[in-house]
Write a protein that holds these residues in place. Structure first.
Motif, PDB file in Angstrom:
ATOM      1  N   GLY B  67       8.464 -17.010   3.546  1.00 59.25           N
ATOM      2  CA  GLY B  67       9.936 -16.544   4.393  1.00 59.25           C
ATOM      3  C   GLY B  67      10.681 -18.306   4.787  1.00 59.25           C
ATOM      4  O   GLY B  67      10.959 -18.406   3.285  1.00 59.25           O
ATOM      5  N   GLU B  68      10.190 -18.733   6.007  1.00 58.51           N
ATOM      6  CA  GLU B  68      11.400 -19.564   5.802  1.00 58.51           C
ATOM      7  C   GLU B  68      10.904 -20.785   6.027  1.00 58.51           C
ATOM      8  O   GLU B  68      11.618 -21.990   6.538  1.00 58.51           O
ATOM      9  N   THR B  69       9.568 -21.230   6.349  1.00 62.96           N
ATOM     10  CA  THR B  69       9.154 -21.898   5.383  1.00 62.96           C
ATOM     11  C   THR B  69       9.089 -22.872   4.376  1.00 62.96           C
ATOM     12  O   THR B  69       9.033 -22.062   2.908  1.00 62.96           O
ATOM     13  N   GLN B  96      11.611 -26.182  -2.465  1.00 66.17           N
ATOM     14  CA  GLN B  96      11.956 -26.118  -2.365  1.00 66.17           C
ATOM     15  C   GLN B  96      12.132 -27.735  -2.862  1.00 66.17           C
ATOM     16  O   GLN B  96      12.493 -28.685  -2.740  1.00 66.17           O
TER      17      GLN B  96
END
Lengths: 295, 295
Positions: B67-69, B96
């Protein structure tokens, strides 16, 4: 096959791929030199850095070039399932024996290592050499583990890393013979220890230098195994400057530089991130070589 | 992304293949826990044992579940060309940032390691975390090498292995800050050191335990980074029996046993030849867990 001099050739790369023509020339040169066996894909053969396809290509190349000289093939990997794949490939290619070091990333227990060898021996038909090389694997065999492994059917030889400080080669061999049955040979590695260890009763020398300079290694092995102490001492003394360079830079970088120097391989035969020796170190290698008769 | 608590999940296996459903559950659990990042394919994620296809599958699984992590992905391998492949795959999958440890079989020089990081940074577009884990890589970074690496564009953080004996965490951080510029964060690993190191100014905790028990790790991280010494001490004290087991058996075997105990993974999630803990050691793990509030 598990006695006398076993030569460990480089597996030279060229632009990060197997340099098969150079590898073939090296194996052919070794087969013609009179060494008792060739151990390919040892540490000097960069096995740990090569993938399955590259190892298969190296096996095909070496086994075609080795002629009548027996070939032992390294099969080590971090994961048991990969070791089993390599073992199958080496057998299929015609290797007469296998060499297995317990590579580590996570530290292994003695039971982990015993389990690894047991799993391999269950699947293979050819003999296995136990490869104790703590400088690269960071696993330290106890003598008790040597004993447990040597009792397994299929273990043919144990390659020990050298003689500990404060004990003679003869004393160390007596300790080992207490736990290793006589049908399992004990071979020395750590080229600097070879002359003493062979004179003290080691049956084999698993040799880095013999993979690139078989002549000087054969002189030591024949003198030591033939019971000629003065010829052994003379042949061994000529190698001391090279052993110093092995200790300083690691034997792999030094034999790669020798192989480059002798035109056996092209420049940069080692897998990155291992960079070769610099120009100053290469000059030291040339000096050390100049002291070796026939080197 | 390079501050706060980063959780290192297991990459569980099932019959020697990636257990993707279990891995997805773990990553989803971590993403929901409030950790600041997830570092997949770290040492706890068995990266060293997984081939390229397995790592690609793990990347796809984790990046879909996180998800956003933010996700940092380990890319280490023994050979530079393999590291570059893994880096490309991780970037393509959407990681990332990248985490790189200098794995060794042959010992590496500082120039070898500097060359490895330089080669990677020339090819990647996302930031890289320097992963200093001498217990598994057997490579020891000097502070001078930290400094050389931290000066390279693209290095975002340095994961240090712990605080040496005979020096406080604050003294060690001052030494490191002499060579590491302020825009490069310093993160502690070695979970037992985390509370002290975070209180002394480490900006990140690269945590094994947080990959399996994020709650207790978050309590320590929030108390330490929030400047609450007594809550930090209390949260840290509850973990001491677990840290003892980490020291005795290696953190990987212990967190794998915890994950089995909690039903996060099936039996035998680790790659052979690493065998899991025996029944007696698992009883000790259960005892240690019982002391952890919310553990």
């Amino acid at each position: 096959m598990f006695t006398g001099l076993s030569a460990f050739p480089l597996t030279p790369l060229r632009e990060d791929r197997l340099d098969a023509p150079a590898f073939e020339r090296i194996v052919r040169m070794l087969a013609g030199s009179g060494v008792d066996s060739i151990t390919m894909l040892g540490s000097t053969g960069s096995y740990a850095y090569l993938d399955r396809g590259e190892r298969q290509e190296a096996l095909a190349t070496a086994l075609a070039a080795a002629g009548e000289t027996p070939v032992i093939a390294g099969i080590g990997a971090l994961r048991t399932s990969a070791v089993l794949d390599h073992a199958q490939d080496a057998q299929d290619a015609g290797a007469q024996a296998l060499l297995l070091a317990p590579m580590t990333y996570q530290a292994l227990t003695e039971d982990d290592v015993f389990g690894l060898f047991s799993d391999v021996l269950e699947r293979v038909a050819v003999p296995v050499v136990v490869y104790d090389n703590p400088g690269t694997t960071h696993f330290r065999f106890s003598d008790a583990l040597y004993g447990r492994l040597a009792a397994l059917p299929g273990i043919a030889s144990i390659k020990i890393p050298g003689i500990p400080a404060g004990i003679t080669a003869a004393e160390r061999l007596a300790q080992l013979r207490d736990v290793v049955p006589p049908e399992v040979t004990i071979g020395i590695s750590g080229d600097a220890f070879a002359a003493d260890a062979l004179r003290a009763g080691c049956e084999a020398w698993y040799s880095v230098i013999a993979g690139t300079l078989p002549g000087p290694a054969l002189r030591i092995a024949r003198a030591a195994l033939g019971g000629d102490p003065s010829a052994t001492a003379e042949a061994a003394a000529a190698m001391r400057p090279l052993w110093s360079l092995f200790a300083r830079h690691g034997s792999l970088r030094v034999v790669a530089a020798i192989a480059e120097e002798r035109g056996l391989v092209r420049a940069h035969p080692l897998p990155l991130p291992i960079r070769g020796l610099g120009e100053r170190e290469r000059a030291h290698v040339r000096e050390a070589l100049a002291a070796v008769p026939g080197g």
